[in-house]
Design an enzyme around this catalytic site. Structure first.
Site, PDB file in Angstrom:
ATOM      1  CG  ASP A 197     -13.067   7.537  -1.182  1.00 47.89           C
ATOM      2  OD1 ASP A 197     -12.933   7.350   0.048  1.00 47.89           O
ATOM      3  OD2 ASP A 197     -12.094   7.553  -1.981  1.00 47.89           O
TER       4      ASP A 197
ATOM      5  NE  ARG B 168     -11.075  -4.168   1.138  1.00 49.95           N
ATOM      6  CZ  ARG B 168     -10.077  -3.343   1.503  1.00 49.95           C
ATOM      7  NH1 ARG B 168     -10.321  -2.310   2.260  1.00 49.95           N
ATOM      8  NH2 ARG B 168      -8.836  -3.538   1.069  1.00 49.95           N
TER       9      ARG B 168
ATOM     10  CD  GLN C 267     -13.045  -0.925  -0.316  1.00 50.27           C
ATOM     11  OE1 GLN C 267     -12.179  -0.733   0.521  1.00 50.27           O
ATOM     12  NE2 GLN C 267     -14.296  -1.220   0.006  1.00 50.27           N
TER      13      GLN C 267
ATOM     14  CG  HIS D  44      -8.507   0.376  -2.602  1.00 46.02           C
ATOM     15  ND1 HIS D  44      -7.720  -0.670  -2.147  1.00 46.02           N
ATOM     16  CD2 HIS D  44      -9.174   0.842  -1.498  1.00 46.02           C
ATOM     17  CE1 HIS D  44      -7.904  -0.810  -0.845  1.00 46.02           C
ATOM     18  NE2 HIS D  44      -8.778   0.072  -0.431  1.00 46.02           N
TER      19      HIS D  44
ATOM     20  NE  ARG E 236      -3.750   0.933   2.095  1.00 42.71           N
ATOM     21  CZ  ARG E 236      -4.939   1.185   2.658  1.00 42.71           C
ATOM     22  NH1 ARG E 236      -5.033   2.056   3.645  1.00 42.71           N
ATOM     23  NH2 ARG E 236      -6.022   0.585   2.247  1.00 42.71           N
TER      24      ARG E 236
ATOM     25  CB  CYS F 178     -13.884   2.331   0.350  1.00 46.50           C
ATOM     26  SG  CYS F 178     -13.388   4.057   0.293  1.00 46.50           S
TER      27      CYS F 178
HETATM   28  N1  NVA Z   1      -9.532   7.502  -1.556  1.00 49.42           N
HETATM   29  C1  NVA Z   1      -9.211   7.045  -0.227  1.00 49.42           C
HETATM   30  C2  NVA Z   1      -9.571   5.601  -0.087  1.00 49.42           C
HETATM   31  C3  NVA Z   1      -9.319   5.012   1.286  1.00 49.42           C
HETATM   32  C4  NVA Z   1      -9.665   3.539   1.363  1.00 49.42           C
HETATM   33  C5  NVA Z   1      -7.731   7.258   0.035  1.00 49.42           C
HETATM   34  O1  NVA Z   1      -6.930   6.979  -0.867  1.00 49.42           O
HETATM   35  O2  NVA Z   1      -7.378   7.742   1.109  1.00 49.42           O
HETATM   36  N1   CP Z   2     -11.136   0.812   2.785  1.00 51.36           N
HETATM   37  C1   CP Z   2      -9.862   0.735   3.186  1.00 51.36           C
HETATM   38  O1   CP Z   2      -8.967   0.450   2.404  1.00 51.36           O
HETATM   39  O2   CP Z   2      -9.671   1.002   4.506  1.00 51.36           O
HETATM   40  P1   CP Z   2      -8.258   1.131   5.256  1.00 51.36           P
HETATM   41  O3   CP Z   2      -7.634   2.407   4.756  1.00 51.36           O
HETATM   42  O4   CP Z   2      -8.607   1.180   6.707  1.00 51.36           O
HETATM   43  O5   CP Z   2      -7.427  -0.064   4.905  1.00 51.36           O
END
Ligand code: NVA
Ligand code: CP
Length: 331
Positions: A229, A315, A136, A133, A106, A270
């Protein structure tokens, strides 16, 4: 379906049949878990979990899923490794691939996870980049199938910043699986033209569609799924909050939006979500901009139409399927 050895970097690389296979496998693994069936087909294997951004769901999902499958895990937190600072991604890939059977990443640019995969002899899984992602997406599709009974023909509306990881990935998965996808936002926040064109091609083949629409009433009319989101994603500077609020407040998911959608519509996110601003960052935003809610109202988030916690649980089941399939445990 044999996905042994495959990376999982973006659903652009996966066919509709492969995606459906992973969703079906997730459903089967979920059922086994609910029944208390313990199967550990990957006992003796280990996975490395690299997080250059923070996480609750993704990290916990990878850890629980790996342990359920019999594997060991090592969590590398955003500060606790040499990655990208003292050591290149290519070297990191070769070091970790010598010790582990799979690597989750990540972080920031998609090119980083691609580089990791290029130099790794074991599967690499994308746990979120700025652009995509993909894990997800499997959870979201499994949740829609559980709640609505099918995926093809579902009218799916994504509201908010559609140029980032969630908007891009949802458009891709909907196009591949035959859903009718609409990005409902102001045109500066539409996904990029090239990706839209590519998704329209996939939608043609699947019987789905891709629409970009600035008008909330028109876009959300009779929708089956309303999805949003956060307006500012991890890694983006705090300075963008002001312009995002100005541009995206008209696209907040609230009671009027849900009432305009189908009466059986579900609300998805999400997570994490700014639905009440009772967190540290939430309180700072509240104090600075005087808002009590952001992308979704607390009323919608807490309503019976909201399936966000089923989505969060899924998830784990879907990440388990990705690891199990790419490590050759289920075919
Ligand atoms: N768009 C958000 C998604 C988090 C799961 C981010 O990248 O922070
Ligand atoms: N939805 C998601 O990816 O959550 P986290 O950032 O908590 O992993």
């Amino acid at each position: 379906m044999d996905l042994t050895g495959r990376d999982f970097l973006t659903l652009k690389d996966y066919t509709p049949d492969e995606i459906e296979f992973l969703i079906n496998l997730s459903g089967e693994l979920k059922e086994k878990k609910k029944k208390g069936v313990v199967e550990q087909p990957l006992i003796g294997k280990n996975v490395a979990l690299i997080f250059e951004k923070t996480s609750t769901r993704t990290r916990c999902s990878f850890e629980v899923a790996a342990h359920d499958l019999g594997m060991g895990t090592t969590y590398l937190d955003p500060k606790g490794s040499q990655i990208g600072k003292k050591e290149s991604i290519a070297d990191t890939a070769r070091v970790l691939a010598g010790m582990y059977d799979g690597i989750e990443y990540r972080g920031f640019g998609q090119e980083i996870v691609e580089e990791l995969a290029k130099h790794s002899k074991v599967p690499v899984w994308n746990g979120l980049t700025n652009e995509y992602h993909p894990t997800q997406m499997l959870a979201d599709m499994l949740t829609i199938r559980e709640k609505l009974g099918h995926l093809k023909g579902v009218k799916f509306v994504y509201m908010g910043d559609a140029r980032y990881n969630m908007g891009n990935s949802l458009m891709i998965v909907c196009a591949k699986l035959g859903l009718h996808f609409t990005a409902c936002t102001t045109k500066e926040y539409f996904p990029n033209d090239e990706l839209v064109a590519q998704c329209k091609e996939w939608a043609k083949a699947s019987g789905g569609s891709v629409t970009l629409c600035e008008d909330v009433k028109e876009a959300t009319k009779d929708a089956d799924v309303i999805y949003t989101d956060v307006w500012v994603s991890m890694g983006e500077p705090d300075e963008v909050w002001e312009e995002r609020i100005k541009a995206l407040l008209p696209y907040q998911v609230n009671r009027a939006v849900m009432e305009n959608a189908s009466k059986n519509a579900i609300f998805m996110h999400c997570l994490p979500a700014f639905h009440d601003l009772k967190t540290t960052i939430g309180a700072q935003i509240h104090d600075k901009f005087g808002l009590d809610e952001m992308e979704v109202t607390d009323e919608v988030f807490e309503s019976l139409q909201s399936v966000v916690f089923d989505e969060a649980e899924n998830r784990m089941h879907t990440i388990k399927a990705v690891m199990a399939a790419t490590l050759g445990a289920y075919k």
